[in-house]
Write a protein that holds these residues in place. Structure first.
Motif, PDB file in Angstrom:
ATOM      1  N   TYR A 190       0.825  -1.218   0.000  1.00  0.00           N
ATOM      2  CA  TYR A 190       0.000   0.000   0.000  1.00  0.00           C
ATOM      3  C   TYR A 190       0.853   1.259   0.000  1.00  0.00           C
ATOM      4  N   SER A 191       0.210   2.350  -0.403  1.00  0.00           N
ATOM      5  CA  SER A 191       0.890   3.655  -0.369  1.00  0.00           C
ATOM      6  C   SER A 191       1.051   4.113   1.086  1.00  0.00           C
ATOM      7  N   SER A 192       1.978   5.028   1.275  1.00  0.00           N
ATOM      8  CA  SER A 192       2.231   5.489   2.647  1.00  0.00           C
ATOM      9  C   SER A 192       1.019   6.220   3.226  1.00  0.00           C
ATOM     10  N   SER A 193       0.260   6.893   2.334  1.00  0.00           N
ATOM     11  CA  SER A 193      -0.925   7.601   2.851  1.00  0.00           C
ATOM     12  C   SER A 193      -1.996   6.606   3.308  1.00  0.00           C
ATOM     13  N   THR A 194      -2.069   5.457   2.628  1.00  0.00           N
ATOM     14  CA  THR A 194      -3.022   4.423   3.060  1.00  0.00           C
ATOM     15  C   THR A 194      -2.539   3.786   4.358  1.00  0.00           C
ATOM     16  N   ALA A 196      -0.861   5.076   6.587  1.00  0.00           N
ATOM     17  CA  ALA A 196      -0.932   6.013   7.717  1.00  0.00           C
ATOM     18  C   ALA A 196      -2.159   5.789   8.598  1.00  0.00           C
ATOM     19  N   THR A 197      -3.294   5.421   7.972  1.00  0.00           N
ATOM     20  CA  THR A 197      -4.522   5.266   8.762  1.00  0.00           C
ATOM     21  C   THR A 197      -4.944   3.803   8.885  1.00  0.00           C
ATOM     22  N   THR A 255     -12.378   9.073  11.455  1.00  0.00           N
ATOM     23  CA  THR A 255     -10.951   8.845  11.212  1.00  0.00           C
ATOM     24  C   THR A 255     -10.086   9.974  11.786  1.00  0.00           C
ATOM     25  N   ASP A 256     -10.577  11.216  11.680  1.00  0.00           N
ATOM     26  CA  ASP A 256      -9.812  12.347  12.226  1.00  0.00           C
ATOM     27  C   ASP A 256      -9.611  12.212  13.733  1.00  0.00           C
ATOM     28  N   ALA A 261      -8.619   4.450   9.605  1.00  0.00           N
ATOM     29  CA  ALA A 261      -9.660   4.480   8.575  1.00  0.00           C
ATOM     30  C   ALA A 261     -10.870   3.635   9.002  1.00  0.00           C
TER      31      ALA A 261
END
Ligand SMILES: [Zn+2]
Length: 291
Positions: A190-194, A196-197, A255-256, A261
């Motif tokens: 997965y991408s790092s942004s994915t 992350a959550t 999520t915030d 996620a």
């Protein structure tokens, strides 16, 4: 003493006694009529409403004999004296029962069912629950959970089964080492942004607590995917999981707050009391334990 003086002496005694009796009669005549009640105390009904000409009432002072004033005065004096007497101590109010202390949850202790864990509040790599047991909840592989979490999960599976809902336990306890392997796999995929959550960070996963599960549908539709939330299994869990001490831990739109996620398959055991509070309030653990 001569008879003449003796007679005078007796006469004086008799006169004195008569005098005293007279005074006593004047002050304590039991046949004295009761004092006329004051105008204001007279009951209203005593004067008929249809009476065209009410009788004129005489002034109270003019008809009250002196003796009538004396007795109420004496009564008032007696009353006042009684008021001066030390009154009996009033019965002490029973002390109110100490109300049950509000349930206090420890969100920091590693072995607390309410341990709040995140990347900001990680757990030590060496932590391993002391009371892990293999659960009999339906799963493809042997799965482990802390003892109470396992018992409540099994009860929940039985209740779901009775309602025709076939739950599947996909994952339970994960050690720190297992969590790190999983993370390394995800990093490749997965991408790092994915990432992350995602609930995959070693030391920040509830699975290491032995208090988290990933649940699915035995029909295998949408397992570990967002569309799981439209299955009857997910609907049943949202209605009943809290009754068994389990909560949907990373709900939609939070999520915030949680940092993770939306994961409709991930459930967390927090005990039945807190689960009810969170279910009723709609709060996440982060919101509940916010300073
Ligand atoms: Zn999970």
């Amino acid at each position: 003493m001569e008879n003449k003086y003796r007679f005078k002496f007796i006469l004086i005694i008799i006169l004195a006694i008569l005098n005293l009796l007279g005074l006593a009669y004047l002050h304590f005549n039991p046949f004295q009529p009761a004092p006329k009640p004051q105008e204001s105390e007279a009951p209203v009904e005593s004067v008929p409403a249809e009476s065209p000409v009410p009788e004129e009432t005489e002034p109270a002072e003019s008809t009250q004999p002196v003796e009538a004033v004396v007795i109420p005065s004496v009564m008032q004096w007696v009353h006042d004296r009684a008021a001066d007497r030390p009154q009996p101590e009033p019965e002490p109010e029973p002390e109110p029962e100490p109300s049950a202390p509000a349930v206090w949850y420890d969100s920091w202790a590693d072995d607390s069912y309410q341990r709040l864990i995140s990347r900001q509040r990680p757990i030590d790599a060496s932590y391993e629950p002391a009371d892990l047991v293999k659960t009999s909840a339906y799963s493809d592989y042997p799965e482990y959970l802390r003892q109470d979490a396992a018992w409540y999960l099994e009860e929940m599976f039985k209740a779901a089964e009775a309602d025709g809902v076939k739950l599947l336990l996909i994952d339970g306890y994960r050690s720190y080492t297992e969590q790190r392997s999983l993370y390394n796999t995800y990093v490749q995929r997965y991408s790092s942004s994915t990432i992350a959550t995602m609930d995959c960070w070693p030391g920040a996963s509830e699975h290491q607590l032995g208090l988290a599960v990933d649940l699915g549908d035995r029909l295998r539709s949408c397992n570990l995917r967002i569309c799981f939330d439209s299955t009857t299994v997910s609907s049943w869990l949202r209605e009943h999981a809290w009754e068994y001490g389990w909560i949907e831990r990373y709900p939609y739109g939070k999520t915030d707050i949680t940092g993770i996620a939306y994961s409709p398959w991930h459930y967390r055991f927090v005990g039945t009391d807190l689960a009810k509070e969170l279910h009723d309030s709609g709060l996440t653990m982060e919101e509940y334990f916010a300073e």
